[in-house]
Scaffold this active site. Structure first.
Site, PDB file in Angstrom:
ATOM      1  N   GLY A   1      31.653  -0.594 -10.939  1.00 12.47           N
ATOM      2  CA  GLY A   1      30.719  -1.422 -11.700  1.00 12.47           C
ATOM      3  C   GLY A   1      30.508  -2.786 -11.088  1.00 12.47           C
ATOM      4  O   GLY A   1      30.753  -2.986  -9.896  1.00 12.47           O
TER       5      GLY A   1
ATOM      6  N   HIS B   1      25.420  -1.692  -3.907  1.00 10.47           N
ATOM      7  CA  HIS B   1      25.521  -0.413  -4.633  1.00 10.47           C
ATOM      8  C   HIS B   1      24.157   0.279  -4.688  1.00 10.47           C
ATOM      9  O   HIS B   1      24.063   1.496  -4.526  1.00 10.47           O
ATOM     10  CB  HIS B   1      26.006  -0.641  -6.069  1.00 10.47           C
ATOM     11  CG  HIS B   1      27.411  -1.134  -6.180  1.00 10.47           C
ATOM     12  ND1 HIS B   1      27.724  -2.374  -6.681  1.00 10.47           N
ATOM     13  CD2 HIS B   1      28.592  -0.561  -5.851  1.00 10.47           C
ATOM     14  CE1 HIS B   1      29.036  -2.536  -6.673  1.00 10.47           C
ATOM     15  NE2 HIS B   1      29.592  -1.457  -6.172  1.00 10.47           N
TER      16      HIS B   1
ATOM     17  N   LYS C   1      31.722  -1.541   3.833  1.00  7.83           N
ATOM     18  CA  LYS C   1      32.432  -2.784   3.552  1.00  7.83           C
ATOM     19  C   LYS C   1      33.912  -2.455   3.322  1.00  7.83           C
ATOM     20  O   LYS C   1      34.795  -3.175   3.769  1.00  7.83           O
ATOM     21  CB  LYS C   1      31.841  -3.466   2.335  1.00  7.83           C
ATOM     22  CG  LYS C   1      32.728  -4.584   1.918  1.00  7.83           C
ATOM     23  CD  LYS C   1      32.021  -5.731   1.361  1.00  7.83           C
ATOM     24  CE  LYS C   1      33.045  -6.666   0.816  1.00  7.83           C
ATOM     25  NZ  LYS C   1      33.956  -5.955  -0.091  1.00  7.83           N
TER      26      LYS C   1
END
Ligand code: PAF
Length: 280
Positions: free
Chosen positions: A33, A39, A151
Site C-alpha cells: 500500500g 506502483h 527498487k
C-alpha cells in the site's frame, strides 16, 4: 463507477480468480500500500500484459525486524483505492488472520548468500518474512505473471530464487525503478520525509549516477571507497554501499562484470531509504 472489486477473504478472491482465469492470463502485483506512481507503473504493465490483474495491499508484519518501522509504515486503504482511478482490478486487502490462519505453516526456502548480504545483513529475518508472505500470496492468487520493482532489487532476486526452488509455473517480471524528476527513487517511505530530508535525499541518485563516470578508471573496490567517501562528505548516514554482481549479489573487488550494480541504504533522519543502479 469504480472498476475495482475488493476482497478481504481468501475464498471469495479465489472464486473470482478461478472464473477470470478462463478469460486469459492472471497478473499479480503484491504491495504494502501507500501507493505511488512506481506502483502504478507495475500495475499498468500488468494490465497491458494480462487479462485480469490482482493487486494485494497488505503490510506484512513478518518482514519488519524493527517494531517502530512497522508502526510508522504508512497505511491508508481508502486513499490507495482512490489513487487507482478507473483501473480494472481485483484488490485483495486481507487482515492478518486471512493471510496467516491458525493452521498456517510458513514455507522454508534456503536462499543461501542472497539473503545474508546487504538488506539481509542489516535487516535480519527480513527476507524470511518476505518469502513467507509472497509464497502465501502466490498460493492464494496462483498468477501467471507477478510484477516486482527493481527498487527492491535484492527482494526480486530472492523471489526469483524462491520461485525456482518451489518449482512454480509463473513468470517473475522485473520492472525498472520509477524516479521523480529529481532522480529520487519513488518509495512509500518518501512520504515520511520532511521537506529538507526529501531535498537532501535527491543526492542519493546523483552520487550513484556519478559512479558510472568512474567505472573505466577504477576497480569495483576503488569505486566503492570513492562513493562511500562522497556520501560521507555530503553528510549522509550510510548503512551500507556495495558494488555487486547483478545476479549473485556477491561483492566485486578487482574486475567488472556486465550489469554490475551499486546498492545503497542510508538514513534520512529516522527514515531508511534504499536505491540501486546498473553501473555498466
Ligand atoms: O515490496 C513490497 O512491497 C513487499 O516486500 C511485498 C513484496 C509486497 C511483500 O510484502
Amino acid at each position: 463507477m469504480s472498476n475495482i472489486e475488493r476482497f478481504t477473504h481468501v475464498d471469495e478472491l479465489r472464486e473470482s480468480i478461478k472464473m477470470a482465469s478462463q478469460n486469459g492470463l492472471i497478473g499479480f502485483v503484491p504491495t504494502m500500500g501507500a501507493l505511488h506512481a512506481g506502483h502504478l507503473s507495475l500495475i499498468d504493465r500488468a494490465l497491458a500484459e494480462c487479462e485480469t490483474v490482482v493487486l494485494s495491499i497488505y503490510v506484512n508484519p513478518k518482514q519488519f525486524n524493527n517494531a517502530k518501522d512497522l508502526e510508522k509504515y504508512p497505511r491508508n486503504i481508502e486513499a490507495d483505492i482512490q489513487f487507482l482511478g478507473d483501473r480494472k482490478l481485483l484488490v485483495f486487502h486481507p487482515e492478518y488472520e486471512d493471510v496467516y490462519p491458525d493452521d498456517f505453516v510458513a514455507a522454508k526456502v534456503d536462499l543461501g548468500s542472497l539473503a545474508t548480504v546487504m538488506e539481509g545483513k542489516f535487516r535480519p529475518g527480513h527476507f524470511d518474512g518476505v518469502v513467507t508472505v509472497v509464497s502465501r500470496l502466490f498460493d492464494i492468487v496462483d498468477p501467471d505473471r507477478a510484477y516486482f520493482g527493481e527498487k527492491d532489487y535484492q527482494q526480486l532476486a530472492v523471489i526469483r530464487r524462491m520461485t525456482q526452488i518451489q518449482n512454480r509455473n509463473m513468470t517473475i517480471v522485473p520492472c525498472a525503478i520509477t524516479r521523480e524528476t529529481s532522480g529520487l527513487a519513488m518509495s512509500s517511505r518518501n512520504m515520511l520525509l520532511s521537506r529538507e530530508e526529501r531535498q537532501k535525499a535527491t543526492g542519493i541518485y546523483a552520487i550513484l549516477h556519478d559512479g558510472i563516470n568512474h567505472v573505466s578508471e577504477m576497480t569495483p573496490l576503488e569505486l566503492t571507497a570513492k562513493l562511500i567517501n562522497n556520501f560521507g562528505q555530503q553528510g549522509f548516514d550510510l548503512e551500507y554501499l556495495s558494488v555487486t554482481h547483478p545476479e549473485t549479489l556477491e561483492q566485486l573487488s578487482d574486475h567488472w562484470v556486465p550489469g554490475a550494480r551499486v546498492f545503497v541504504a542510508c538514513f534520512m533522519g529516522t527514515v531508511r531509504l534504499i536505491d540501486n543502479i546498473a553501473l555498466c
